[in-house]
Design a protein around this motif. Sequence first.
Motif, PDB file in Angstrom:
ATOM      1  N   VAL A 529     -20.196 -78.284 -46.526  1.00  0.00           N
ATOM      2  CA  VAL A 529     -20.948 -78.079 -45.092  1.00  0.00           C
ATOM      3  C   VAL A 529     -19.952 -77.255 -44.380  1.00  0.00           C
ATOM      4  CG1 VAL A 529     -21.494 -79.591 -43.212  1.00  0.00           C
ATOM      5  CG2 VAL A 529     -21.692 -80.431 -45.500  1.00  0.00           C
ATOM      6  N   LEU A 530     -20.656 -76.110 -43.752  1.00  0.00           N
ATOM      7  CA  LEU A 530     -19.934 -74.950 -42.937  1.00  0.00           C
ATOM      8  C   LEU A 530     -20.500 -75.133 -41.599  1.00  0.00           C
ATOM      9  CD1 LEU A 530     -19.692 -72.028 -45.818  1.00  0.00           C
ATOM     10  CD2 LEU A 530     -18.115 -73.774 -44.971  1.00  0.00           C
ATOM     11  N   PHE A 531     -19.953 -75.465 -40.677  1.00  0.00           N
ATOM     12  CA  PHE A 531     -20.311 -75.565 -39.592  1.00  0.00           C
ATOM     13  C   PHE A 531     -19.866 -74.472 -38.557  1.00  0.00           C
ATOM     14  CE2 PHE A 531     -19.809 -78.364 -35.123  1.00  0.00           C
ATOM     15  CZ  PHE A 531     -20.743 -77.858 -34.674  1.00  0.00           C
ATOM     16  N   ASP A 532     -20.560 -73.441 -38.058  1.00  0.00           N
ATOM     17  CA  ASP A 532     -20.137 -72.322 -37.244  1.00  0.00           C
ATOM     18  C   ASP A 532     -20.350 -72.894 -35.728  1.00  0.00           C
ATOM     19  OD1 ASP A 532     -19.311 -70.424 -39.235  1.00  0.00           O
ATOM     20  OD2 ASP A 532     -21.394 -70.563 -39.697  1.00  0.00           O
ATOM     21  N   THR A 533     -19.175 -72.901 -34.998  1.00  0.00           N
ATOM     22  CA  THR A 533     -18.954 -73.464 -33.571  1.00  0.00           C
ATOM     23  C   THR A 533     -19.106 -72.276 -32.775  1.00  0.00           C
ATOM     24  OG1 THR A 533     -18.164 -75.404 -34.469  1.00  0.00           O
ATOM     25  CG2 THR A 533     -18.312 -75.296 -32.118  1.00  0.00           C
ATOM     26  N   HIS A 534     -20.060 -71.635 -32.388  1.00  0.00           N
ATOM     27  CA  HIS A 534     -19.896 -70.355 -31.633  1.00  0.00           C
ATOM     28  C   HIS A 534     -20.787 -70.803 -30.189  1.00  0.00           C
ATOM     29  CE1 HIS A 534     -24.214 -69.590 -32.439  1.00  0.00           C
ATOM     30  NE2 HIS A 534     -24.088 -70.565 -33.271  1.00  0.00           N
ATOM     31  N   GLY A 535     -20.601 -69.636 -29.215  1.00  0.00           N
ATOM     32  CA  GLY A 535     -21.268 -69.868 -28.208  1.00  0.00           C
ATOM     33  C   GLY A 535     -22.647 -69.063 -28.243  1.00  0.00           C
ATOM     34  N   GLU A 536     -23.226 -68.924 -26.954  1.00  0.00           N
ATOM     35  CA  GLU A 536     -24.630 -67.933 -27.076  1.00  0.00           C
ATOM     36  C   GLU A 536     -24.181 -66.536 -26.632  1.00  0.00           C
ATOM     37  OE1 GLU A 536     -27.486 -69.307 -27.726  1.00  0.00           O
ATOM     38  OE2 GLU A 536     -26.146 -71.021 -28.131  1.00  0.00           O
ATOM     39  N   SER A 537     -22.909 -66.543 -26.081  1.00  0.00           N
ATOM     40  CA  SER A 537     -22.445 -65.171 -25.537  1.00  0.00           C
ATOM     41  C   SER A 537     -21.880 -64.321 -26.861  1.00  0.00           C
ATOM     42  CB  SER A 537     -21.636 -64.996 -24.358  1.00  0.00           C
ATOM     43  OG  SER A 537     -20.448 -65.662 -25.012  1.00  0.00           O
ATOM     44  N   VAL A 538     -22.050 -63.022 -26.562  1.00  0.00           N
ATOM     45  CA  VAL A 538     -21.191 -61.995 -27.765  1.00  0.00           C
ATOM     46  C   VAL A 538     -19.648 -62.431 -27.868  1.00  0.00           C
ATOM     47  CG1 VAL A 538     -23.149 -60.497 -27.591  1.00  0.00           C
ATOM     48  CG2 VAL A 538     -21.063 -60.118 -26.222  1.00  0.00           C
ATOM     49  N   GLY A 912     -23.068 -66.380  -5.758  1.00  0.00           N
ATOM     50  CA  GLY A 912     -24.550 -65.917  -6.209  1.00  0.00           C
ATOM     51  C   GLY A 912     -24.705 -64.638  -7.027  1.00  0.00           C
ATOM     52  N   CYS A 913     -23.762 -63.705  -6.688  1.00  0.00           N
ATOM     53  CA  CYS A 913     -23.619 -62.508  -7.514  1.00  0.00           C
ATOM     54  C   CYS A 913     -23.199 -62.736  -8.770  1.00  0.00           C
ATOM     55  CB  CYS A 913     -22.771 -61.589  -6.807  1.00  0.00           C
ATOM     56  SG  CYS A 913     -23.422 -60.684  -5.331  1.00  0.00           S
ATOM     57  N   GLY A 914     -22.449 -63.608  -8.937  1.00  0.00           N
ATOM     58  CA  GLY A 914     -21.816 -64.214 -10.315  1.00  0.00           C
ATOM     59  C   GLY A 914     -22.841 -64.805 -11.306  1.00  0.00           C
ATOM     60  N   ALA A 915     -23.723 -65.721 -10.688  1.00  0.00           N
ATOM     61  CA  ALA A 915     -24.896 -66.331 -11.352  1.00  0.00           C
ATOM     62  C   ALA A 915     -25.808 -65.215 -11.788  1.00  0.00           C
ATOM     63  CB  ALA A 915     -25.384 -67.113 -10.480  1.00  0.00           C
ATOM     64  N   ALA A 916     -26.112 -64.088 -10.910  1.00  0.00           N
ATOM     65  CA  ALA A 916     -26.698 -62.888 -11.303  1.00  0.00           C
ATOM     66  C   ALA A 916     -26.350 -62.185 -12.391  1.00  0.00           C
ATOM     67  CB  ALA A 916     -27.199 -62.315 -10.057  1.00  0.00           C
ATOM     68  N   ILE A 917     -24.922 -61.955 -12.483  1.00  0.00           N
ATOM     69  CA  ILE A 917     -24.327 -61.155 -13.495  1.00  0.00           C
ATOM     70  C   ILE A 917     -24.528 -61.938 -14.586  1.00  0.00           C
ATOM     71  CG2 ILE A 917     -22.028 -60.678 -14.411  1.00  0.00           C
ATOM     72  CD1 ILE A 917     -21.554 -59.610 -11.394  1.00  0.00           C
ATOM     73  N   THR A 918     -24.245 -63.160 -14.961  1.00  0.00           N
ATOM     74  CA  THR A 918     -24.616 -64.276 -15.659  1.00  0.00           C
ATOM     75  C   THR A 918     -25.987 -63.929 -16.610  1.00  0.00           C
ATOM     76  OG1 THR A 918     -23.006 -65.846 -15.192  1.00  0.00           O
ATOM     77  CG2 THR A 918     -24.714 -66.479 -16.957  1.00  0.00           C
ATOM     78  N   HIS A 919     -26.898 -63.890 -15.709  1.00  0.00           N
ATOM     79  CA  HIS A 919     -28.516 -63.617 -16.206  1.00  0.00           C
ATOM     80  C   HIS A 919     -28.317 -62.266 -16.894  1.00  0.00           C
ATOM     81  CE1 HIS A 919     -30.393 -67.046 -14.613  1.00  0.00           C
ATOM     82  NE2 HIS A 919     -30.092 -66.537 -13.474  1.00  0.00           N
ATOM     83  N   GLU A 920     -27.566 -61.294 -16.264  1.00  0.00           N
ATOM     84  CA  GLU A 920     -27.621 -60.039 -16.910  1.00  0.00           C
ATOM     85  C   GLU A 920     -26.972 -59.973 -18.270  1.00  0.00           C
ATOM     86  OE1 GLU A 920     -29.243 -57.121 -16.001  1.00  0.00           O
ATOM     87  OE2 GLU A 920     -29.407 -57.403 -13.844  1.00  0.00           O
ATOM     88  N   VAL A 921     -25.962 -60.729 -18.431  1.00  0.00           N
ATOM     89  CA  VAL A 921     -25.296 -60.829 -19.586  1.00  0.00           C
ATOM     90  C   VAL A 921     -25.850 -61.516 -20.579  1.00  0.00           C
ATOM     91  CG1 VAL A 921     -23.061 -61.559 -20.740  1.00  0.00           C
ATOM     92  CG2 VAL A 921     -22.935 -60.183 -18.496  1.00  0.00           C
ATOM     93  N   GLY A 922     -26.670 -62.595 -20.091  1.00  0.00           N
ATOM     94  CA  GLY A 922     -27.465 -63.324 -21.181  1.00  0.00           C
ATOM     95  C   GLY A 922     -26.822 -64.731 -21.422  1.00  0.00           C
ATOM     96  N   ALA A 923     -25.553 -65.021 -21.116  1.00  0.00           N
ATOM     97  CA  ALA A 923     -25.062 -66.346 -21.190  1.00  0.00           C
ATOM     98  C   ALA A 923     -23.677 -66.336 -20.634  1.00  0.00           C
ATOM     99  CB  ALA A 923     -24.934 -66.548 -22.874  1.00  0.00           C
ATOM    100  N   PHE A 924     -23.306 -67.589 -20.265  1.00  0.00           N
ATOM    101  CA  PHE A 924     -22.260 -67.885 -19.712  1.00  0.00           C
ATOM    102  C   PHE A 924     -20.868 -67.943 -20.544  1.00  0.00           C
ATOM    103  CE2 PHE A 924     -18.831 -70.619 -17.811  1.00  0.00           C
ATOM    104  CZ  PHE A 924     -18.623 -69.947 -16.461  1.00  0.00           C
TER     105      PHE A 924
END
Length: 925
Positions: A529-538, A912-924
């Motif tokens: 069993v190989l569990f890859d614990t990664h996030g949504e961001s690159v 608020g700008c930071g939240a929009a930047i997170t949208h642009e990047v695609g993940a926090f």
Amino acid sequence: MPDSAPDPLEELLLRLREARDAAAQDPFGDPVLLIALAISRRLDDGTLDLPRVEEMVQRLADSAAADRARRLARYVSLEQGVPSLDALAARLVRPDPDDSPIPFARYRALVEQPRFAAVFTAHPTFSLPYATAVALAEAASGAPLPPGLAHRPPAPTLEEEFRQANAAIRRGRDALDGLSAALLRAAQGVWPDRWARLVPRPVLLSTWVGYDTDGRTDIGWWDTLRLRLVMKKLQLERLAGQVAPLGECATPLLLRVEGAVAAVAAQIEAVPEAPEPVKVQRLAALMVGEKAAALTSVEPLLTLFEQAIAKAPDDAARLTLAVARAGLVAHGLALAHTHMRLNAAQVHNAARQRLGLTISAEDMAQRRGLLAAINAALAEVEAQKVDYGALLGEPASAVRLMLTCAQITKHVDGDTPIRFLIAETETGYTLLAALWLARRFGVDHAVELSPLFETAEALDRGERVLEEALRSPHYRDYLRKHGRICLQFGYSDSGRYVGQLAGSYLAERLKLRLVELLRRHKLDGIEVVLFDTHGESVGRGGHPDSLADRLAYLSPPLARAALDKAGLKLREETAFQGGDGYLLFGTLKLAEATIAGIACHAFTPPGEGDDPVYAEADYVADFFATVRREMQALVADPGYAALLGAFGPGLLDRTGSRPAVRQSDGMGGAVRISHPSQLRAIPNNAILQQLGWMANSMHGLGVAASANPDAFADLRARSPRFARAMRLAQRAVACSDLGVLRAVVDTLDPGPWLDRAGFTRRPGRREELLAVADAVEKLDLDALVRRLFRRLQADHLALKAAWPDLPVMNDRLVLLHALRLALIHRIWLLAAAIPDFSPRHGATREALVLRLLQLDVEPALKLLAEVFPAAPGEVLGLDFHEPPAPREGLSYAAEHAALFGPMGRLFGLVRGCGAAITHEVGAFG
């Protein structure tokens, strides 16, 4: 008719494009700082005001969210409609449509072997208000995205994390039912007399939300037990809902399930909110007394399922029952499988306390003695009795977790194993000590010990760690008893310390070495069993292109092929972390598309793994070793810590329960991060996103690629594995811009502030700018961050020479960075105007200004409200029986109106700008 007023947002975007075009011809141009200054001047002359800026930030965030929704749909191929599970099932039954179907036994083995698990975690990436996350998922599924959504998240509680996870899991279970139904229908068409015997379970769901105690202090054993009981109740309620419409054939089954629901509900009600002995005694009475009614095994239900299927009036009813049974067998008495998590240090402390060991697990010189001691203890350990009273008095967190597992196994679900994840495992002793604890408390049969290899040291030494554990006959017997070995690979810490690409290379190398390791210890036949614990961001291992690329990046074909060739069954597991990860299950359509993508991956044969990247093993090893060396040098650079800590978590809204900084020095002085390890991995990566330079996914590539540009270009063209990794870096480059980073560096240098002071013609502004320059000088960051900028710039220039068609940051994202920088500058100007005051709570005016420069705004404003009260309070309304004295000096309303109120409003816009930047990047993060 008069012309309408120009749109300030479009006007700024146009001016930004012109500035970027001019900067392409001017090596000394700084378009980001130029636009930030233009925004500031417009705020000065009144052509812009805060309401208009708020409107601009809202529009930018809405547009970025809409694009994010479109990317989400493309990620799981939802634009072409939900992938057909029936077509997948038909291919499994009959791989060649012109040939005969495969034998029933082979099909049964295909669909009844768990091949993949989706694991829902509570990582602090709840970066959206829940209503906005729902709207974004619905937009990805085809609905319009409403304008004016809130984009900044409220700080989530454990209950909210659990609620969001369960909503995603429920949709995942619905999608899995669709997969089971498709697999059963395909069998029904070929084996009409045998299909109802099948119990398909190729894909599972798991969760550790509510069970993860690594780095958390807000989860008590009573919380874990209560939430685990809720998961049991949700599973039983789901089962009741599935069989209730079937009528008489399922009545005995339904009555048994409803009785269990009532018993579990009573148990949940009895779980205390704190470990009070009398209340725990009442809980124990219900857990023990209602044990039979509440069920602790699925076996009684499976007998009733067989009877119901035999009595079912038609195939439609039989299919409904078979699907419900499959979900029950796959997940046991819970909506999803249970993962517990803790840290290796917690295991070491518990074992040392009970065994009287004086040798440190970190002492390499005495490692043999320590391993001998724990093996001797394993040979002698006897299980002790466990009750709820033991939980009340136990101080060691690892022991409490093991005791909780014991009680869950006895009183909640005795069939389904509990995964016991151990973070920061860097020695085999950790696994043996955990096994001793499991045996001590009688749960070694019920817990699946799983080391987490995440740091560079752990990935480097992973083979040795496993070798140390596998030399123990006790550990080998334990693995044979379970029939599987469970390993976890992390991509957050490895990515931030050695670079994301180098970290994934190290993880793949360890997976490839696993085959020989198991063969050497005669464990060839067990499941891996190989569990890859990664996030949504690159930055944390989430491939940006598609779900198929994500799965292939984490589990390269060669590793899968090696395990398949050795005859080892493979179960892959992947993380869906926090709110960002739950978006892939945000609607039923998204969940169905995600499960379809996972199923396609899980059922696709691994192939031969003959990618050209493996034929160039020496070049590839040198390439990733260079990336690793460069990233490690970057992490060691004092300027890197200075850059990360300049604004630090001040740029980020709270997206989880854990603090972003591991330590601080109180209110009296500015928090100074001396090393990236003082930040947690997710905030570390989120800060890089907000600074406009995603170093952990791209730094070092320039030096590595420039060593042999031809070989680099050749592998990108010919190797799917290498090209996929480079596309991850390419996305990081698209979200990074040297101009944005240079503007941040200039902001942290007193020189540009002095230059502005020399040029300004606005009355009073010269003194404000000089005061800011003086405060920035006290931060003393400029020399460090300028040297760091040159390091980053040199590597990026080398990468551009080897990879000329690299993408650039889009104008909207650049404008967001420029706009936020202008807002930060305004906060700094206001901070410089704060009146002097006598020290309060250990804070001086100078220290408070420095905190404001580092965007620690909210606690600073709270203190300022105490120092300078906005209103005189109740004094004005009281009669003190004498002629009243003048009440001047009792209120600082003017300071609040001119300084503190605007500062808070500006800071909200910064976030608020930071939240929009997170949208642009695609993940926090």
